[in-house]
Every structure is written in structure tokens, then in C-alpha cells.
Design an enzyme around this catalytic site. Structure first.
Site, short mmCIF file in Angstrom:
data_model
loop_
_atom_site.label_atom_id
_atom_site.label_comp_id
_atom_site.label_asym_id
_atom_site.label_seq_id
_atom_site.Cartn_x
_atom_site.Cartn_y
_atom_site.Cartn_z
N MET A 1 -47.99 10.17 -37.71
CA MET A 1 -47.40 11.26 -37.04
C MET A 1 -46.66 9.33 -36.28
O MET A 1 -45.55 9.01 -36.59
CB MET A 1 -48.60 11.59 -36.51
N CYS A 2 -47.40 8.97 -34.98
CA CYS A 2 -46.39 7.74 -34.43
C CYS A 2 -46.02 7.04 -34.58
O CYS A 2 -45.49 6.10 -35.20
CB CYS A 2 -47.38 7.69 -32.95
#
Length: 194
Positions: free
Chosen positions: A125-126
């Protein structure tokens, strides 16, 4: 165009800065921590020590989760695990990409950064979104394999679950050939600025 990271003999070329993505209490402490969080934290500690010793810029990204989320602002899980030192920047973000709606690109550019190491959570994700954005902006990115982590991916319709270590490796693979991946944070060096 910024220079591409490459290996020099048996060593990686040094990078200019360190970006620490969402290493917040909710993700690295207690029963809800990512699998292997002890190793993750020790490797990020290695990176921080190395970057600080070289005088390289260190930027922490801090995710502002939705109300009720484990990383909701001002809640215990939202706190950064590693306290920033004087002169180190903390940039709050609301999405996966650490460049979106933040001053990250401006800070890196003002500091003369061309190549950076990225570490933290969550791999797919990030960490991946911030890495992709950095690559799109022309930065060279070094991603140490043992300095990012995620959770197990639960089974979905017609599929088995994926263990966290495999999910993290798949996240690396999804970044393509432009990212430079090294086995360990211990292999990362920073260009001296002191």
C-alpha cells in the site's frame, strides 16, 4: 533526469535521503503488529543510524487514518515509533502516496536529493505507492527487502490467503525494473553531508 541507482562492484551506490513510511505504533507494536515487526524495526533502526551518521535528510511519513481506524490522528496507534530528531521532517498524509498533497517532493528537491531509500509499512500500500510516485518523479529508489513489511493477505473469493512475507515480495515485484531492491538495510549507505 536523475541518475539511476546501480551497483558498484559488490556494493550499491550511496543514496541521498531516507523516507520512513508510516512506522506508527498501531503497525509495529502489540498483538496487531505486522508479522516480523521485530526484524523490521531493527532494520529501520540500522537505516536511521546510517542516515543520521551521514547527515542525510530523514523524512517521516505519518498516516492520518479515518475516525475509528487504528491510526486515527491523536490516538495511541497514530504515534510514530521512532521519534524524529531535530531537523528531521514529519509529513502527515491521508492517502497511500506520500507525495500526494504533501511537501515531500519540494523538501527532497530543496535538499538536492536524487536517490532515496524507502522503508516502512505497508509494503503493498503506502510503501509501494510512495515508491511508484518517487520513480515517476524521476528519483532513484532503493528498497531494502528487510526494511518494509505488511500483514498476511486473507483468502478471497476463489483464492487462498497470502503470507505477509510473500505479499511483501509481491509488492516489490509489482514495482518493476526501475526500483533497486537490496537484500538488507545493512547494505544501504548514504552520501555524507556533514
Amino acid at each position: 533526469m536523475k541518475e539511476e541507482l546501480h551497483e558498484i562492484g559488490d556494493h550499491l551506490s550511496p543514496v541521498d535521503a531516507l523516507v520512513v513510511v508510516d512506522v506508527q505504533s498501531a503497525f509495529v507494536q502489540g498483538a496487531e503488529a505486522v508479522p516480523g515487526h521485530e526484524v523490521l524495526l531493527s532494520m529501520i533502526s540500522v537505516l536511521l543510524t546510517e542516515a543520521r551518521s551521514a547527515g542525510a535528510p530523514v523524512i517521516f511519513l505519518q498516516n492520518d487514518g479515518e475516525p475509528g481506524a487504528v491510526d486515527e490522528p491523536s490516538q495511541p496507534g497514530w504515534q510514530l515509533h521512532f521519534p524524529p530528531l531535530s531537523g528531521e521532517r514529519v509529513l502527515r498524509k491521508a492517502g497511500d502516496d506520500g507525495f500526494e498533497d504533501t511537501d515531500l517532493d519540494d523538501i527532497l528537491e530543496a535538499s538536492g536529493v536524487h536517490d532515496l531509500a524507502i522503508c516502512g509499512v505497508l509494503s503493498e500500500m503506502c510503501v509501494a505507492a510512495t515508491t511508484r510516485a518517487a520513480l515517476e518523479l524521476g528519483y532513484g529508489v532503493l528498497l531494502p527487502h528487510d526494511a518494509h513489511a505488511t500483514y498476511d493477505v486473507p483468502a478471497g473469493p476463489g483464492s487462498d490467503g497470502v503470507p505477509a512475507a510473500m505479499a511483501a515480495r509481491a509488492a516489490e515485484w509489482s514495482l518493476g525494473d526501475e526500483v533497486c531492491i537490496c537484500a538488507s538495510a545493512r547494505d544501504v549507505r548514504f552520501k555524507g553531508r556533514i
